[in-house]
Scaffold this active site. Structure first.
Site, short mmCIF file in Angstrom:
data_model
loop_
_atom_site.label_atom_id
_atom_site.label_comp_id
_atom_site.label_asym_id
_atom_site.label_seq_id
_atom_site.Cartn_x
_atom_site.Cartn_y
_atom_site.Cartn_z
N ARG A 122 46.81 -52.60 -2.09
CA ARG A 122 45.16 -52.59 -1.82
C ARG A 122 44.99 -52.61 -3.61
NH1 ARG A 122 43.08 -46.50 -0.13
NH2 ARG A 122 40.85 -47.11 -0.09
N SER A 145 42.82 -42.74 -4.08
CA SER A 145 43.30 -42.10 -2.97
C SER A 145 44.51 -41.19 -3.14
CB SER A 145 43.59 -43.32 -1.84
OG SER A 145 43.99 -42.75 -0.79
N HIS A 203 58.37 -46.93 2.08
CA HIS A 203 57.53 -47.28 1.07
C HIS A 203 58.69 -47.66 -0.18
CE1 HIS A 203 54.10 -45.29 2.15
NE2 HIS A 203 54.31 -44.06 2.41
N LYS A 257 38.12 -41.25 2.97
CA LYS A 257 36.85 -41.80 3.06
C LYS A 257 36.87 -43.26 3.58
CE LYS A 257 34.24 -40.18 -0.73
NZ LYS A 257 33.55 -40.64 -2.21
N THR A 297 48.89 -45.70 7.28
CA THR A 297 48.36 -45.03 8.49
C THR A 297 47.54 -46.05 9.48
OG1 THR A 297 48.01 -43.03 7.10
CG2 THR A 297 47.41 -43.03 9.55
N TRP A 298 46.88 -46.90 8.95
CA TRP A 298 45.85 -47.89 9.54
C TRP A 298 46.81 -48.94 10.21
CZ3 TRP A 298 41.79 -51.45 6.82
CH2 TRP A 298 40.94 -51.94 7.87
P1 A3P Z 1 41.21 -43.25 0.83
O1 A3P Z 1 41.83 -42.00 0.39
O2 A3P Z 1 40.43 -44.04 -0.16
O3 A3P Z 1 40.02 -42.64 1.90
P2 A3P Z 1 47.97 -44.37 3.61
O4 A3P Z 1 47.89 -44.43 5.26
O5 A3P Z 1 48.87 -45.77 3.10
O6 A3P Z 1 48.39 -43.03 3.38
O7 A3P Z 1 46.56 -44.56 2.85
C1 A3P Z 1 45.38 -43.77 3.08
C2 A3P Z 1 44.02 -44.49 2.79
O8 A3P Z 1 43.92 -45.31 4.19
C3 A3P Z 1 42.93 -43.34 2.56
O9 A3P Z 1 42.04 -44.01 1.87
C4 A3P Z 1 42.41 -43.23 4.04
O10 A3P Z 1 41.10 -42.93 4.25
C5 A3P Z 1 42.54 -44.66 4.68
N1 A3P Z 1 42.70 -44.98 6.08
C6 A3P Z 1 43.25 -44.15 7.00
N2 A3P Z 1 43.11 -44.46 8.21
C7 A3P Z 1 42.40 -45.62 8.16
C8 A3P Z 1 41.82 -46.51 8.99
N3 A3P Z 1 41.92 -46.52 10.34
N4 A3P Z 1 40.96 -47.71 8.65
C9 A3P Z 1 40.71 -47.65 7.45
N5 A3P Z 1 41.44 -46.89 6.31
C10 A3P Z 1 42.20 -45.63 6.86
#
Ligand code: A3P
Length: 331
Positions: free
Chosen positions: A156, A164, A133, A295, A74-75
């Site tokens: 990660r 997560s 993915h 988180k 997502t980030w």
């Molecule tokens: P956590 O569950 O450890 O908080 P994905 O996007 O691949 O599904 O991964 C989700 C993880 O990325 C989650 O980790 C989420 O909180 C974290 N995440 C989502 N947006 C983010 C951002 N803008 N910056 C850093 N981490 C982020």
């Protein structure tokens, strides 16, 4: 002649039983996993995967964001979208302020190659940013061989990924609570690699090796490195995608502004990410946008895993990655 992309919507009619002989597991993720082409594919998208592999034609200008689930997809979607589109959208009017990153960077296997696609490839403006993915070995051939398109991969520390993933799956299963504990689930499924798109070691090593062989096409990133210095990686992404920041942009703080726009704190608090849905009503299940923001901490696994399970997983990670050059900090 119709281009392959024109038949995006025609998923192959799969013979009953074509997938019936594949190993199947219910790993408490809310759907069964089938062991297809060497990875654990969610059953709900296996037809989409076949269709994508058969029809997707990469363009030289495409950027494909590949990731193992729960590793920062997502980030990275938000960052790549912002970097690539910064001349089209001033950051103050960024589409990210009103749309979840998954609505701006669609997934090939979840959103595009569905029977009822949520996006038409023809409608996606060039240069396209798409995500997947799929493991490297299962990517459509045109991404790997016929194209100069760019691949950006994020992984990660697997310990944080497990935690997560556990929380994410729990949020999908609100009606259907887990019958096993986190420790049991980690031992039974994570140790054997039976998680969506797993085993994680094959996924991460597949892209790692491909990236070493072809660094001009594949940029390999780790979530922890981005957490340490995301501005550095915003600049690196811009260079890798062929749109480096100009001296003026650097002077005006554009990389820092993109970092702030895409930060966890900023995205998490946007109305669209507090209340919206990621997939429409036709999807096998809806995902609340807020489920993608939990988180965002490095090392959160230590708050959940028992010492003995953590040690077993650390040993597994050590054994699987030893000698590859790919390392994760696990202490
Ligand atoms: P956590 O569950 O450890 O908080 P994905 O996007 O691949 O599904 O991964 C989700 C993880 O990325 C989650 O980790 C989420 O909180 C974290 N995440 C989502 N947006 C983010 C951002 N803008 N910056 C850093 N981490 C982020």
């Amino acid at each position: 002649m119709a281009k392959s992309e024109d038949i995006q919507n025609q998923n192959p009619t799969l013979e009953e039983g074509l997938f019936g002989s594949l190993p199947r597991e219910n790993n408490c993720s809310g759907f069964d996993l089938l062991f297809y082409q060497g990875f654990w594919c969610p059953e709900i998208i296996v037809e989409n995967v076949v269709s994508c592999q058969q029809h997707f034609q990469a363009h030289e200008t495409d950027t494909i964001l590949a990731s193992f689930p729960k590793c920062g997809t997502t980030w990275l979607k938000a960052l790549i979208f912002s970097v690539a589109n910064r001349s089209k959208h001033p950051l103050i009017e960024s589409p990210l302020l009103s749309a979840n990153p998954h609505a701006l960077v669609p997934s090939l296997e979840f959103q595009i190659y569905r029977k009822a696609p949520l996006f038409n490839l023809q409608d996606i403006p060039s240069p396209r940013i798409l995500s997947t993915h799929l493991p490297y070995s299962a990517l459509p051939a045109s991404i790997k061989t016929n194209s100069k398109c760019k691949l950006v991969y994020i992984c990660r520390n697997p310990l944080d990924q497990f935690i997560s993933n556990w929380h994410f799956a729990s949020s999908l299963q609100s009606k259907n609570h887990y019958s096993i504990s986190l420790d049991e689930w980690s031992k039974k499924y994570c140790m054997s690699g039976i998680t969506p798109f797993g085993p994680f070691w094959d996924h991460m090593l597949g892209y790692w090796k491909a990236g070493q062989e072809n660094p001009g096409q594949i940029l390999f990133l780790k979530y922890e490195d981005l957490k340490e210095d995301d501005v550095f990686y915003v600049k690196k992404l811009a260079e890798f995608l062929g749109v480096p920041f100009s001296t003026e942009e650097e002077r005006d703080g554009m990389p820092e502004q993109i970092s702030r726009l895409c930060s966890f704190e900023n995205l998490k608090d946007l109305e669209v990410n507090k209340s919206g849905n990621y997939i429409d009503d036709h999807a096998p299940f809806n995902i609340d946008n807020k489920a993608f923001f939990r988180k965002a901490k490095v090392g959160d696994w230590s708050n959940y895993l028992s010492p003995s399970v953590a040690e077993a997983l650390k040993k597994l990670i050590h054994d699987k990655f030893e000698g590859s050059g790919l390392t994760f900090k696990t202490s």
